[in-house]
Structure formats: structure tokens, C-alpha cells
Design a protein around this motif. Structure first.
Motif: not given
Length: 160
Positions: A55-59, A66-69, A77-79
Motif C-alpha cells: 500500500l502507498i498512502l500519499q498526502i 507532504l507525506l508518503a507512507l 515514511l518519507n523514505g
């Protein structure tokens, strides 16, 4: 000659025929995401993608990431990547089980459905232990997670 011509035409058309498609990942879901913890507070739009078995959650805020999970065999989390239990310990202040975050993002019951109560629009779970006091609600495909002890709140409202 007509038989050969017919054979060539049939062969040509069958090469363009649609084969059985492979199982596709669900489409990207647009959602409003509220994420509140002692370390971070976000209330914005984002995207949840199922990709490569994870799963990839991007905000995004004002159109900028702002955020990549990313949740796969590790949680990134953000790399910065962590083992799942270590991420849970850092973010939720309790190790929980490996697929805890994945279950929340996929709107599945936590702890194999422990204390699951049916509600008019879905289900509710109230889970309490020494280190956590969780209220978890699933209403349709929308998710509300709140841990009163660690003060972590996560709401996912899927947009149509």
C-alpha cells in the motif's frame, strides 16, 4: 486461395483479441485524511494505492507532496524505513501486530475481530490494554481510529 486468405484474416484478428486480463489492483482511492498524533497533525486530501502487493498512502498540501507512507514488508515514511513492529512502537506507542497499519488502511477489523460489535453502518471495536485504549469504527469504507492513551487519531474518508 480463399481458404488461405480466410485463414490469414482469422489469424490476424485473433492476434488482436483480448486475452484474459490479469487481476488488476484496485484503483487509486482519493480520500480525506486526518492524522493527528503528538508528533504530526495533518488534515488534507490524499491517495491510497495498492501497488506491488503493498500500500502507498500519499498526502498532499496545496498540491505538493507532504507525506508518503509505503507499507510492504517494511513501513517507509518519507523514505525512512522501519520494521513493522518498530514503526508501530514509534507511531502508535505500542508494537501491536505486524499488519496493524495495513488493516487500518484496508478498513479491516483489528486483532482478528476481537470485541467486534455490529453497528447500523458497519462495525465498532473497543480494545483496551495497559498501553492502549482504542476505539475503531468502520462505516462503509470509511475508517475512524482513535487511541486515547497515545493520542493518535486517524480518519480516512473515501471520496466518490
Amino acid at each position: 486461395m480463399k481458404k488461405i486468405w480466410l485463414f490469414v484474416v482469422v489469424l490476424f484478428l485473433s492476434a488482436c483479441a483480448v486475452k484474459n486480463p490479469k487481476t488488476q489492483n484496485p484503483p487509486t482511492q482519493t480520500m480525506r485524511i486526518l492524522l493527528s498524533s503528538p508528533a504530526i497533525k495533518i488534515n488534507d486530501m490524499g491517495f491510497l494505492r495498492h501497488e506491488g502487493g503493498g500500500l502507498i498512502l500519499q498526502i498532499y498540501k496545496l498540491g505538493k507532496p507532504l507525506l508518503a507512507l509505503s507499507v510492504r514488508d517494511k513501513i517507509c515514511l518519507n523514505g525512512a524505513c522501519y520494521a513493522k513492529r518498530i514503526f508501530n512502537e514509534k507511531f502508535f506507542n505500542h508494537a501491536h501486530y505486524d499488519d496493524f497499519l495495513s488493516d487500518i488502511l484496508k478498513a479491516r477489523p483489528l486483532y482478528a475481530g476481537k470485541n467486534l460489535q455490529k453497528s447500523p453502518c458497519g462495525s465498532t471495536q473497543v480494545l483496551e490494554a495497559k498501553n492502549y485504549a482504542i476505539v475503531y469504527e468502520l462505516c462503509g469504507e470509511n475508517v475512524r481510529f482513535w487511541d486515547k492513551i497515545s493520542r493518535v487519531r486517524l480518519q480516512l474518508t473515501r471520496q466518490k
